[in-house]
Design a protein around this motif. Structure first.
Motif, PDB file in Angstrom:
ATOM      1  N   HIS A  41      -2.594  19.161   7.038  1.00  5.35           N
ATOM      2  CA  HIS A  41      -3.805  19.986   7.002  1.00  5.35           C
ATOM      3  C   HIS A  41      -5.065  19.126   6.977  1.00  5.35           C
ATOM      4  CE1 HIS A  41      -0.998  23.266   6.056  1.00  5.35           C
ATOM      5  NE2 HIS A  41      -1.970  24.071   6.449  1.00  5.35           N
ATOM      6  N   LEU A  42      -4.988  17.979   6.319  1.00  4.70           N
ATOM      7  CA  LEU A  42      -6.140  17.081   6.319  1.00  4.70           C
ATOM      8  C   LEU A  42      -6.444  16.600   7.740  1.00  4.70           C
ATOM      9  CD1 LEU A  42      -6.812  14.241   3.768  1.00  4.70           C
ATOM     10  CD2 LEU A  42      -7.122  13.853   6.199  1.00  4.70           C
ATOM     11  N   ALA A  43      -5.390  16.298   8.500  1.00  3.08           N
ATOM     12  CA  ALA A  43      -5.548  15.770   9.859  1.00  3.08           C
ATOM     13  C   ALA A  43      -5.781  16.918  10.845  1.00  3.08           C
ATOM     14  CB  ALA A  43      -4.313  14.969  10.253  1.00  3.08           C
ATOM     15  N   ASP A  84      -0.929  12.069  17.738  1.00  2.00           N
ATOM     16  CA  ASP A  84       0.391  11.571  17.345  1.00  2.00           C
ATOM     17  C   ASP A  84       0.792  11.971  15.934  1.00  2.00           C
ATOM     18  OD1 ASP A  84       0.666  10.267  19.812  1.00  2.00           O
ATOM     19  OD2 ASP A  84      -0.363   8.478  19.066  1.00  2.00           O
ATOM     20  N   TYR A  85       0.059  12.920  15.343  1.00  4.46           N
ATOM     21  CA  TYR A  85       0.391  13.270  13.964  1.00  4.46           C
ATOM     22  C   TYR A  85       0.071  14.730  13.688  1.00  4.46           C
ATOM     23  CZ  TYR A  85       0.678  13.152   8.889  1.00  4.46           C
ATOM     24  OH  TYR A  85       1.043  13.409   7.595  1.00  4.46           O
ATOM     25  N   ASN A 129      -8.128   1.018  13.626  1.00  8.98           N
ATOM     26  CA  ASN A 129      -9.121   0.753  14.661  1.00  8.98           C
ATOM     27  C   ASN A 129      -8.536   0.783  16.069  1.00  8.98           C
ATOM     28  OD1 ASN A 129     -11.264   0.449  12.855  1.00  8.98           O
ATOM     29  ND2 ASN A 129     -10.879  -1.754  12.571  1.00  8.98           N
ATOM     30  N   ASP A 130      -7.222   0.557  16.186  1.00 13.17           N
ATOM     31  CA  ASP A 130      -6.586   0.578  17.512  1.00 13.17           C
ATOM     32  C   ASP A 130      -6.225   1.976  17.976  1.00 13.17           C
ATOM     33  OD1 ASP A 130      -4.404   1.227  15.948  1.00 13.17           O
ATOM     34  OD2 ASP A 130      -3.215  -0.540  16.467  1.00 13.17           O
ATOM     35  N   GLY A 131      -6.600   2.997  17.169  1.00 14.09           N
ATOM     36  CA  GLY A 131      -6.337   4.379  17.551  1.00 14.09           C
ATOM     37  C   GLY A 131      -5.058   4.946  16.998  1.00 14.09           C
ATOM     38  N   SER A 132      -4.248   4.139  16.327  1.00 12.45           N
ATOM     39  CA  SER A 132      -3.006   4.632  15.750  1.00 12.45           C
ATOM     40  C   SER A 132      -3.264   5.224  14.378  1.00 12.45           C
ATOM     41  CB  SER A 132      -1.977   3.482  15.643  1.00 12.45           C
ATOM     42  OG  SER A 132      -2.471   2.471  14.763  1.00 12.45           O
ATOM     43  N   ILE A 133      -2.262   5.881  13.831  1.00 10.00           N
ATOM     44  CA  ILE A 133      -2.377   6.509  12.522  1.00 10.00           C
ATOM     45  C   ILE A 133      -1.111   6.243  11.732  1.00 10.00           C
ATOM     46  CG2 ILE A 133      -1.434   8.726  13.315  1.00 10.00           C
ATOM     47  CD1 ILE A 133      -3.462  10.115  11.449  1.00 10.00           C
ATOM     48  N   ALA A 134      -1.240   6.078  10.429  1.00  7.71           N
ATOM     49  CA  ALA A 134      -0.080   5.812   9.579  1.00  7.71           C
ATOM     50  C   ALA A 134      -0.110   6.734   8.372  1.00  7.71           C
ATOM     51  CB  ALA A 134      -0.075   4.358   9.117  1.00  7.71           C
ATOM     52  N   GLU A 135       1.046   7.251   8.003  1.00  9.12           N
ATOM     53  CA  GLU A 135       1.202   8.116   6.829  1.00  9.12           C
ATOM     54  C   GLU A 135       1.891   7.331   5.729  1.00  9.12           C
ATOM     55  OE1 GLU A 135       3.318  12.265   6.807  1.00  9.12           O
ATOM     56  OE2 GLU A 135       4.742  10.722   6.144  1.00  9.12           O
TER      57      GLU A 135
END
Length: 324
Positions: free
Chosen positions: A235-237, A245-246, A316-322
């Motif tokens: 929900h945050l994203a 991707d998430y 910064n490279d556009g990826s996302i991590a949980e």
């Protein structure tokens, strides 16, 4: 009019206050509106009963009844002689728009699926006990209508200031506004997840919805605490914080999540998270300053075992991590 499968009967009139659209472009002698509705009901049955394996709300040896009335809202399901029946709007001329090529037809289709699903719920708990609370039933039914007709997206109208996105600190359940709470499990675990949840409820009528979900997750080897943390990270994203991707498939169409605090640098001292309601969360955002480099250390100080924390890192490279 009886649907092609014979499982549904639609009662309608072409005259007076409750008149339906009378166009018959197919030339069948039956209004296109009724044929559309009958097809939608048969499709909903195929998805819910034949596809997901829910209990059948169509009476044995009979048909499930729908009635068209000039309601000015989507519809309702009630009981007569121990058997559910549903009433839906005659025209849906008042709808605000959706993704279907004909807004009114789209709204009618999801309403038919929604109301028939209420009848399915009745088969499990007779709308009684803690799982019979209206808010849980409506959240569940909105999720179901979207599973039956995913290309309509009428439910987007419910995602306003009372939604989890905009008011995450409000406890779940909140009827239609918190439908995405249910959608998380259908998207993340499996589309037919709630059939198994309802089977847990059927075994013990005093089981709450969250408890039934926990039982089902436990049987799948999944941790409810981590799952609820991920639910709120999804929900945050959302909105401008959405990421391809998430999270939710439609995350970027959802409202941008409300952040309790938003900081322009990484804090070096603890700061309060404030109180958190049951089945709710507070969202916080930290936008690192250019000088903020190195590792990030997070410590959570809590006063009960049910409180948790999760982190989404937008790189910064556009990826996302949980991180949970």
């Amino acid at each position: 009019f009886q649907s092609p499968s014979g499982r549904f009967v639609f009662w309608y009139t072409l005259e007076g206050t409750h008149a339906i659209p009378e166009a018959d472009l197919s030339g069948s002698g039956i209004p296109d509106w009724v044929e559309m509705a009958a097809g939608a009901a048969d499709h909903a049955w195929d998805v819910f009963v034949q596809g997901f394996g829910f209990r059948d709300a169509v009476p044995h040896g009979g048909s499930y009844e729908f009635f068209f009335q000039n309601l000015g809202y989507y519809g309702f399901t009630s009981i007569s002689g121990g058997q559910p029946f549903s009433v839906i709007d005659s025209t849906y001329e008042w709808v605000q728009g959706n993704d279907w090529e004909d807004d009114a037809m789209g709204a009618a289709m999801v309403s038919i699926a929604h109301e028939f699903y209420h009848a399915i719920q009745f088969k499990y708990n007779q709308w009684d006990g803690p799982s019979g609370e209206t808010a849980w039933l409506e959240m569940d039914a909105v999720n179901a209508e979207n599973l039956a007709f995913p290309d309509v997206n009428e439910y987007l109208h419910f995602l306003g200031n009372n939604s989890i996105f905009r008011f995450p600190s409000q406890s779940t359940p909140v009827a239609y506004d918190h439908a995405t709470w249910m959608m998380f499990f259908s998207e993340h675990v499996e589309p037919g997840f709630f059939r198994h949840v309802w089977e847990q409820i059927e075994q013990d009528g005093e089981t709450t919805f969250p408890d039934a979900i926990q039982i089902e997750l436990d049987q799948r080897g999944k941790d409810i605490k981590s799952m609820l943390t991920r639910l709120h990270l999804w929900h945050l994203a959302s909105g401008t914080w959405g990421h391809a991707d998430y999270g939710f498939a439609d995350a970027q169409r959802y409202p941008t999540s409300f952040k309790r605090t938003q900081r322009s640098s990484v804090p070096v001292e603890p700061y309060p998270m404030w109180s958190i309601n049951k089945l709710a969360a507070n969202y916080h955002a930290i936008i690192p300053a250019p000088a903020d480099t190195g590792e990030v250390v997070i410590a959570l100080f809590k006063d009960n075992e049910f409180t948790g924390a999760g982190l989404l890192a937008y790189h910064n490279d556009g990826s996302i991590a949980e991180i949970i």
